[in-house]
Design an enzyme around this catalytic site. Structure first.
Site, short mmCIF file in Angstrom:
data_model
loop_
_atom_site.label_atom_id
_atom_site.label_comp_id
_atom_site.label_asym_id
_atom_site.label_seq_id
_atom_site.Cartn_x
_atom_site.Cartn_y
_atom_site.Cartn_z
N ASP A 34 0.86 -1.19 0.00
CA ASP A 34 0.00 0.00 0.00
C ASP A 34 0.91 1.25 0.00
O ASP A 34 1.74 1.41 0.90
CB ASP A 34 -0.87 -0.06 1.28
N GLU A 84 30.31 7.82 4.09
CA GLU A 84 30.42 6.40 4.46
C GLU A 84 30.27 5.55 3.21
O GLU A 84 30.02 4.35 3.29
CB GLU A 84 29.41 6.03 5.54
N CYS A 116 26.40 8.44 9.58
CA CYS A 116 25.77 9.71 9.19
C CYS A 116 26.23 10.89 10.03
O CYS A 116 25.83 12.03 9.77
CB CYS A 116 24.26 9.60 9.29
N THR A 157 14.14 3.46 1.69
CA THR A 157 14.81 4.60 2.34
C THR A 157 16.19 4.86 1.72
O THR A 157 17.10 5.34 2.39
CB THR A 157 14.94 4.39 3.87
N HIS A 238 18.74 14.65 11.76
CA HIS A 238 19.18 13.70 10.74
C HIS A 238 17.92 13.02 10.19
O HIS A 238 17.05 12.60 10.98
CB HIS A 238 20.13 12.67 11.35
N LYS A 247 9.19 11.82 14.65
CA LYS A 247 9.37 10.99 15.85
C LYS A 247 10.33 11.69 16.81
O LYS A 247 10.16 11.67 18.02
CB LYS A 247 9.93 9.61 15.49
P1 HMG Z 1 9.21 -1.36 8.09
O1 HMG Z 1 9.32 -2.82 8.28
O2 HMG Z 1 8.72 -0.88 6.78
O3 HMG Z 1 8.34 -0.75 9.28
O4 HMG Z 1 10.60 -0.70 8.34
P2 HMG Z 1 6.79 -0.74 9.60
O5 HMG Z 1 6.11 -1.93 9.02
O6 HMG Z 1 6.72 -0.54 11.07
O7 HMG Z 1 6.21 0.54 8.82
C1 HMG Z 1 6.77 1.79 8.97
C2 HMG Z 1 5.69 2.80 9.34
O8 HMG Z 1 4.69 2.79 8.32
C3 HMG Z 1 4.96 2.49 10.64
O9 HMG Z 1 4.68 3.73 11.26
C4 HMG Z 1 3.67 1.84 10.18
O10 HMG Z 1 2.60 1.96 11.09
C5 HMG Z 1 3.41 2.65 8.92
P3 HMG Z 1 5.25 4.07 12.74
O11 HMG Z 1 4.68 3.07 13.65
O12 HMG Z 1 6.76 3.93 12.65
O13 HMG Z 1 4.81 5.46 12.98
N1 HMG Z 1 2.52 1.98 7.96
C6 HMG Z 1 1.50 2.60 7.33
N2 HMG Z 1 1.03 3.85 7.39
C7 HMG Z 1 -0.04 4.16 6.60
N3 HMG Z 1 -0.64 3.29 5.74
C8 HMG Z 1 -0.18 2.02 5.66
C9 HMG Z 1 0.93 1.62 6.46
N4 HMG Z 1 1.61 0.48 6.60
C10 HMG Z 1 2.60 0.71 7.51
N5 HMG Z 1 -0.78 1.18 4.81
C11 HMG Z 1 12.27 0.96 8.69
C12 HMG Z 1 10.79 0.70 8.48
C13 HMG Z 1 12.50 2.43 8.88
C14 HMG Z 1 12.74 0.22 9.98
C15 HMG Z 1 13.05 0.41 7.46
O14 HMG Z 1 12.71 1.18 6.34
C16 HMG Z 1 14.56 0.44 7.63
O15 HMG Z 1 15.15 -0.49 8.18
N6 HMG Z 1 15.25 1.54 7.18
C17 HMG Z 1 16.69 1.69 7.30
C18 HMG Z 1 17.14 2.01 8.70
C19 HMG Z 1 16.79 3.42 9.12
O16 HMG Z 1 16.49 4.27 8.34
N7 HMG Z 1 16.89 3.70 10.46
C20 HMG Z 1 16.62 5.01 10.98
C21 HMG Z 1 17.39 5.28 12.30
S1 HMG Z 1 19.14 4.91 12.16
C22 HMG Z 1 19.78 6.22 11.22
O17 HMG Z 1 19.12 7.19 11.02
C23 HMG Z 1 21.16 6.06 10.66
C24 HMG Z 1 21.22 5.75 9.17
O18 HMG Z 1 20.92 6.90 8.42
C25 HMG Z 1 22.59 5.18 8.81
C26 HMG Z 1 23.85 5.92 9.24
O19 HMG Z 1 23.97 6.49 10.31
O20 HMG Z 1 24.81 5.82 8.49
C27 HMG Z 1 20.21 4.70 8.77
#
Ligand code: HMG
Length: 401
Positions: A34, A84, A116, A157, A238, A247
């Site tokens: 979705d 990185e 990051c 992402t 970030h 958040k």
């Molecule tokens: P996911 O499995 O897609 O998570 O992973 P989800 O199923 O919980 O869905 C995400 C959100 O969408 C949730 O909202 C759901 O409710 C919502 P939340 O509860 O979080 O508010 N959702 C919907 N909303 C509306 N309609 C729908 C629907 N379905 C679901 N139909 C995750 C998400 C971010 C974990 C994944 O994309 C990921 O692993 N990303 C990479 C890691 C990342 O970005 N981490 C962020 C913190 S770490 C960081 O920032 C450092 C980094 O930049 C690296 C560095 O430092 O070098 C990553």
């Protein structure tokens, strides 16, 4: 002896993002997801996809080109490139950028890495350097290609961009305050061993650690400065995906009492601050600074004199909370038209082409050729590898890209 306080900070700032992107609706269709999950759940709409002619060096040089126009190159005696997505284990990517930009030989060049957070570490070093050498200017560049394995939750992402900042005394855009809150803890939330081309990520855990580190840096910052949330006009965080910014904002609001009026403004300006991130995607160490550009360029009200809170998080992890004040006349130095033009000119990829670009990027990174054609729209181009040497070219006819 009393020291007079010197204003130091960001004199000019610009970003560059690749000339191709993919709408997240393509990914949603492909995986039968979705689209609201991306548009509402992550607050992401599109992601930049670099072509084989674009890497951290070309993005860095293209972003910096705009920043150094009209600046005496001899005054730039340090270039710090944070990434990185490094292209070499020994040689700093900044050395290629130094040559492409024709900077003086009497210039110190270094590459910075801490996920990051890298660009923030570079910015802090640049500030210390200018404090000791008030005539100096330092070019700080954050440049990254955010890549994840295909068919994973993190795939939506991805993205890529570079942000270039000129740091100087008496800056024309933002004075950065010296007091900061910092935090480091050894965690395995996201990392990329040398033998892997994409990182390993514990997505949900990484979000938790990001917020814990925010609490710790915020508390230390407030203790040092006596500031509270009411002292800030806006925040930039970030932005691994845009929902994360909200958040983070909510976490700060849970920690302190806040008026309804202040809360409404912070959320409204939060939307402004992720305007570019929503369509560029994650760009790792450049993400916070892309958000800052977005806020400065798109704020509905003039930001002169306003205090902006800045939160930098790098997985692994190191984080820092710091702040800046916007200078009178800053708007004259923004590059809004150039940035909007660049975004408007991007080509949208279909899913099947995204796959080809994704694979070609890895091939080229390993020294292979590719069959995707020639793009040559940017001023600085990566032309491949010859005898293990990376070849970069300047497209002299391109000034506006
Ligand atoms: P996911 O499995 O897609 O998570 O992973 P989800 O199923 O919980 O869905 C995400 C959100 O969408 C949730 O909202 C759901 O409710 C919502 P939340 O509860 O979080 O508010 N959702 C919907 N909303 C509306 N309609 C729908 C629907 N379905 C679901 N139909 C995750 C998400 C971010 C974990 C994944 O994309 C990921 O692993 N990303 C990479 C890691 C990342 O970005 N981490 C962020 C913190 S770490 C960081 O920032 C450092 C980094 O930049 C690296 C560095 O430092 O070098 C990553």
């Amino acid at each position: 002896m009393t020291k007079t306080k010197m204003n130091i900070g960001i004199d000019r700032i610009s970003f560059f993002t690749p000339q191709h992107h993919m709408e997240l609706s393509e990914l949603a269709d492909q995986h039968d997801i979705d689209i609201n999950k991306y548009h509402i759940g992550l607050k992401q709409f599109s992601m930049a996809v670099p072509s084989p002619e674009e890497d951290i060096v070309t993005m860095a040089a293209n972003a910096s080109y705009r920043v150094i126009q009209g600046v005496d190159p001899e005054s730039i005696d340090m270039l710090l490139l944070a990434t990185e997505s490094s292209i070499d284990q020994s040689k700093s990517a900044g050395i290629y950028v130094h040559r492409l930009l024709e900077l003086p030989e009497n210039c110190r060049v270094l590459e910075f890495k801490q996920a990051c957070y890298g660009a923030t570490g570079a910015l802090q070093l640049a500030m210390s350097h200018v404090r000791e050498n008030p005539e100096s200017k330092v070019l700080v560049i954050a440049s990254d290609v955010a890549r994840y394995q295909r068919d994973t939750a993190a795939e939506a992402t991805q993205g890529g961009a570079a942000v270039a900042m000129l740091v100087s005394a008496n800056p024309r855009m933002i004075v950065l305050e010296q007091a900061t809150g910092v935090y480091t803890r050894d965690v395995m939330d996201f990392w990329r061993p040398n033998y892997l081309s994409e990182p390993i990520v514990d997505g949900k855990y990484s979000c938790e650690v990001y917020l814990q580190a925010l609490e710790c840096t915020w508390q230390q910052y407030c203790k040092k400065t006596g500031d509270s949330i009411e002292d800030f006009y806006a925040f930039c965080f970030h932005v691994p995906f845009s929902k994360m910014m909200f958040k983070a904002l909510s976490r700060l609001e849970e920690m302190e009492a806040i008026s309804d009026e202040q809360k409404a403004r912070l959320h409204k300006l939060g939307e402004t601050a992720v305007g570019y991130n929503k369509i560029v995607g994650n760009c790792y160490t450049a993400s916070l600074y892309l958000s800052l550009v977005s806020l400065l360029e798109n704020s509905p009200r003039n930001l002169t004199g306003k205090k902006i809170g800045l939160y930098s998080y790098g997985s692994g992890c190191t984080a820092e909370f710091f702040s800046g004040r916007v200078m009178f006349g800053y708007e004259k130095h923004l590059l809004v038209d150039q940035h909007l033009n660049m975004l408007k000119k991007r080509d949208a990829l279909k899913y099947k082409d995204y796959l080809r670009f994704h694979d070609a990027y890895i091939g080229v990174a390993k020294g292979a050729g590719h069959e995707l054609g020639v793009f040559e729209r940017n001023r600085y181009l990566f032309k491949g590898v010859d005898n293990h040497k990376r070849i970069y070219e300047v497209n002299e006819n391109v000034y506006d890209f």
